[in-house]
Design a protein around this motif. Structure first.
Motif, mmCIF file in Angstrom:
data_model
loop_
_atom_site.group_PDB
_atom_site.id
_atom_site.type_symbol
_atom_site.label_atom_id
_atom_site.label_comp_id
_atom_site.label_asym_id
_atom_site.label_seq_id
_atom_site.Cartn_x
_atom_site.Cartn_y
_atom_site.Cartn_z
ATOM 1 N N VAL A 288 0.847 -1.199 0.000
ATOM 2 C CA VAL A 288 0.000 0.000 0.000
ATOM 3 C C VAL A 288 0.887 1.256 0.000
ATOM 4 C CG1 VAL A 288 -1.789 1.267 1.262
ATOM 5 C CG2 VAL A 288 -1.868 -1.217 1.175
ATOM 6 N N ALA A 289 1.985 1.197 0.809
ATOM 7 C CA ALA A 289 2.902 2.348 0.863
ATOM 8 C C ALA A 289 3.539 2.573 -0.514
ATOM 9 C CB ALA A 289 3.990 2.097 1.915
ATOM 10 N N ALA A 290 3.921 1.474 -1.178
ATOM 11 C CA ALA A 290 4.531 1.607 -2.517
ATOM 12 C C ALA A 290 3.511 2.175 -3.497
ATOM 13 C CB ALA A 290 5.029 0.245 -2.999
ATOM 14 N N CYS A 291 2.253 1.741 -3.376
ATOM 15 C CA CYS A 291 1.190 2.247 -4.253
ATOM 16 C C CYS A 291 1.029 3.769 -4.064
ATOM 17 C CB CYS A 291 -0.093 1.495 -3.913
ATOM 18 S SG CYS A 291 -1.513 2.092 -4.787
ATOM 19 N N ALA A 292 1.017 4.179 -2.779
ATOM 20 C CA ALA A 292 0.889 5.619 -2.498
ATOM 21 C C ALA A 292 2.098 6.368 -3.064
ATOM 22 C CB ALA A 292 0.767 5.838 -0.992
ATOM 23 N N ALA A 293 3.299 5.752 -2.930
ATOM 24 C CA ALA A 293 4.513 6.387 -3.477
ATOM 25 C C ALA A 293 4.402 6.509 -4.992
ATOM 26 C CB ALA A 293 5.750 5.578 -3.086
ATOM 27 N N GLY B 133 3.913 9.808 -9.605
ATOM 28 C CA GLY B 133 3.214 9.643 -10.880
ATOM 29 C C GLY B 133 3.755 8.492 -11.701
ATOM 30 N N ASN B 134 4.056 7.368 -11.028
ATOM 31 C CA ASN B 134 4.583 6.207 -11.755
ATOM 32 C C ASN B 134 3.534 5.085 -11.756
ATOM 33 O OD1 ASN B 134 5.966 3.513 -11.940
ATOM 34 N ND2 ASN B 134 7.678 4.847 -12.454
ATOM 35 N N ASN B 135 2.978 4.807 -12.953
ATOM 36 C CA ASN B 135 1.858 3.870 -13.052
ATOM 37 C C ASN B 135 2.207 2.456 -12.618
ATOM 38 O OD1 ASN B 135 0.377 5.950 -14.010
ATOM 39 N ND2 ASN B 135 0.650 5.434 -16.172
ATOM 40 N N VAL B 136 3.396 1.994 -12.998
ATOM 41 C CA VAL B 136 3.720 0.598 -12.700
ATOM 42 C C VAL B 136 3.938 0.392 -11.198
ATOM 43 C CG1 VAL B 136 6.248 0.501 -12.943
ATOM 44 C CG2 VAL B 136 4.855 -1.388 -13.765
ATOM 45 N N LEU B 137 4.402 1.440 -10.522
ATOM 46 C CA LEU B 137 4.568 1.344 -9.062
ATOM 47 C C LEU B 137 3.189 1.257 -8.392
ATOM 48 C CD1 LEU B 137 6.676 1.207 -6.854
ATOM 49 C CD2 LEU B 137 6.751 3.695 -6.789
ATOM 50 N N VAL B 138 2.226 1.997 -8.938
ATOM 51 C CA VAL B 138 0.852 1.935 -8.410
ATOM 52 C C VAL B 138 0.314 0.510 -8.574
ATOM 53 C CG1 VAL B 138 -1.513 2.767 -8.709
ATOM 54 C CG2 VAL B 138 0.388 4.373 -8.870
ATOM 55 N N VAL B 139 0.498 -0.062 -9.772
ATOM 56 C CA VAL B 139 -0.031 -1.409 -10.034
ATOM 57 C C VAL B 139 0.670 -2.441 -9.144
ATOM 58 C CG1 VAL B 139 -0.228 -3.234 -11.779
ATOM 59 C CG2 VAL B 139 -0.652 -0.863 -12.410
ATOM 60 N N GLY C 278 2.283 -1.993 -6.365
ATOM 61 C CA GLY C 278 1.906 -1.769 -4.962
ATOM 62 C C GLY C 278 0.536 -2.360 -4.659
ATOM 63 N N CYS C 279 -0.415 -2.151 -5.582
ATOM 64 C CA CYS C 279 -1.773 -2.697 -5.392
ATOM 65 C C CYS C 279 -1.726 -4.219 -5.322
ATOM 66 C CB CYS C 279 -2.687 -2.307 -6.545
ATOM 67 S SG CYS C 279 -3.254 -0.632 -6.414
ATOM 68 N N LEU C 280 -0.930 -4.830 -6.211
ATOM 69 C CA LEU C 280 -0.862 -6.298 -6.239
ATOM 70 C C LEU C 280 -0.283 -6.838 -4.925
ATOM 71 C CD1 LEU C 280 0.342 -6.972 -9.899
ATOM 72 C CD2 LEU C 280 -1.902 -7.449 -8.931
ATOM 73 N N VAL C 281 0.795 -6.198 -4.447
ATOM 74 C CA VAL C 281 1.393 -6.641 -3.179
ATOM 75 C C VAL C 281 0.391 -6.413 -2.038
ATOM 76 C CG1 VAL C 281 3.251 -6.225 -1.518
ATOM 77 C CG2 VAL C 281 3.750 -6.191 -3.951
#
Ligand code: NAP
Length: 477
Positions: free
Chosen positions: A232-237, A242-248, A250-253
């Motif tokens: 969740v923290a990585a997703c927020a980061a 503004g990095n889409n793959v980090l959002v994805v 982070g969501c998966l983890v």
């Protein structure tokens, strides 16, 4: 290359990487495809990293190169030298560093905005995600470090409770929320600086105090919950920069961690709230001498390797129940050898797997797969329990908590309600352990004193080698 084309290329590669993450995760769900799944996810991550380096915001590669080399060297050393039994500690540390990395990203972005070089398009949203990144990253970092210290036995595995603890934690949460609101809505740089300082410190303190009352027996749940939080923290980061793959990613983890946490809670028949707030493990263990209900009394009846062989030679239905002790003694290969010998002798052999046996989810599956035990011989707890009364012999190899009948019978036991493998229902139970050591929960186990139980003392690997050599001498005539 035009910047538009570059954006299209980067985002297309991110979509490919995301699909590979999802496929890899799906394949990790089955032992037969798990290695391939790991590889596919890894390649997806490599694509994501390489493409991110093309980003026009990257102006200097020096520190990125230093980070890549340092990370690769540390990763290689860990992969080479960390023992299987220490994996939970390593996962705890990795979660913690993931949280710390998110915290640093959030803090760096805060200072960039404060420095006046960045003017966010949606200030409220940007400040909120910076707040969440620092908050969740901080909690994950110190919570994981505490979990690591408990697992590595640098700190006591018992839960630590003090009067008014929930009140203190509640107060910390309220202060964290208030300082977050002040940061997002105030608009005054000085107030914001103080607010960021307050909620960063409070997040670090909260991570520690939230894990403090959770006992060692509940650490698997805590680790998977912290794993989820690091996602969740990585997703927020990801939103912050503004990095889409980090959002994805982070969501998966985050979501897979929630699913795993849920599975673990079910495996122990407890709610997440009960795990987090009940202070499981604070009651003194019966071995402390207190005359409490549920005190385990009875006689331990030792058995030799020769007599174990005699019992097994006559058995037609055998179930092997591995636990943490099998991992400690690295007995998985000789366990497989014993299984083969029993089968050659005409017995049907099954391996009963408890979801939280060992020290990490899937611990027993990994070890048995490494020793090439056929997948079809592995039976899950729910499937083996109805068969247990038909078993001639149950061989318990370094398992304790996961076969403790108190979980089913003794309402005063802290593990009451946790599903167990009903080893005690087999006609004969042979337990392999070194001595009178308790399991991870610190509780005594009545199974070892039951009339149908015999104790084969010693390191599990050595004990099994003794039994296997009896079978070998039978075969050689
Ligand atoms: P356990 O309850 O920890 O018991 C392990 C037993 O193995 C001990 O009683 C110990 O007795 C024996 N042992 C240790 N080294 C041995 C060796 N070299 N040879 C033979 N025996 C040895 O293990 P479990 O039944 O697998 O239960 C797992 C526990 O760990 C649960 O409470 C679970 O909640 C917790 N946990 C699980 C995870 C996870 O994700 N799976 C993670 C963290 C914690 P002696 O000292 O007498 O030999």
């Amino acid at each position: 290359m035009s910047s538009e084309l570059r954006e299209i290329l980067i985002n297309s590669a991110y979509i490919v990487a995301s699909i590979m993450f999802v496929l890899g995760l799906k394949m990790l769900g089955r032992q037969a495809t798990a290695r391939k799944g790991n590889l596919i996810s890894g390649i997806g991550m490599l694509i994501a990293i390489l493409v991110t380096l093309l980003d026009r915001h990257v102006i200097d590669y020096t520190w990125i190169g230093v980070g890549l080399v340092a990370g690769t060297v540390i990763g290689l050393i860990c992969a080479r030298f960390i023992k299987m039994t220490s994996m939970p500690e390593m996962v705890a540390l990795l979660n913690g560093f993931g949280g710390l990395a998110s915290l640093i990203v959030g803090a760096a972005e805060y200072f960039r905005i404060r420095g006046g070089t960045v003017f966010p398009d949606h200030p409220t949203f940007t400040l909120t995600v910076i707040y969440l990144t620092i908050l969740i990253g901080g909690i994950t970092f110190t919570g994981s470090v505490y979990a690591f210290c408990k697992l590595a036995e640098w700190l006591s595995g018992r839960s630590i409770l003090f009067r008014g603890q929930h009140l203190v934690n509640g107060l910390l949460v309220v202060l964290t929320l208030l300082s977050g609101v002040a940061y997002v809505v105030s608009g005054n740089p000085e107030v914001q600086l103080i607010a960021v300082g307050i909620f960063t410190v409070l997040a670090l303190v909260l991570g520690w105090t939230l894990v403090m009352p959770i006992g060692g027996g509940d650490m698997p749940v805590v680790i998977s919950m912290l794993n989820s939080l690091s996602g969740v923290a990585a997703c927020a980061a990801g939103f912050v920069i503004g990095n889409n793959v980090l959002v994805v990613a982070g969501c998966l983890v985050g979501t897979s961690g929630v699913i795993l946490t849920n599975i673990m809670c079910k495996a122990m028949n407890r709610s997440l709230a009960n795990v987090l707030f009940s202070g499981f493990g604070t009651a003194p263990a019966p071995s402390s001498g207190a005359a409490t209900e549920g005190v385990v009394q009875g006689e331990l009846k030792p058995i030799s390797a020769e007599d174990t062989f005699a019992v097994l030679e006559a058995a037609r239905q055998v179930v092997i129940i591995p636990g943490y002790g099998m991992a400690v003694s690295q007995a998985q290969h000789v366990v497989r050898e014993l299984g083969e010998m029993l089968e050659n002798n005409g017995a049907e052999v099954r391996f009963a797997i408890h979801p939280v046996a060992g020290r990490m989810p899937g611990h027993m599956n990994v070890l048995l797969a490494e020793a090439n035990v056929p997948y079809e011989q592995l039976v899950e707890m729910d499937s083996i329990n109805p068969l247990m009364p038909t078993m001639d012999v149950a061989i318990v190899i370094g398992a304790n908590d996961v076969v403790n009948p108190a979980a089913a019978r003794d309402k005063s036991s802290p593990i009451y309600g946790m599903p167990i493998i009903n080893a005690h229902e087999a006609r004969t139970v042979i337990c392999l352990k070194r001595g009178k050591g308790t399991g991870f929960s610190g509780l005594e186990n009545h199974l070892f004193m039951m009339p149908n139980t015999r104790m084969l003392y010693g390191d599990a690997k050595g004990s099994l080698q003794g039994v296997v050599s009896e079978f070998k001498s039978l075969a050689s005539g």
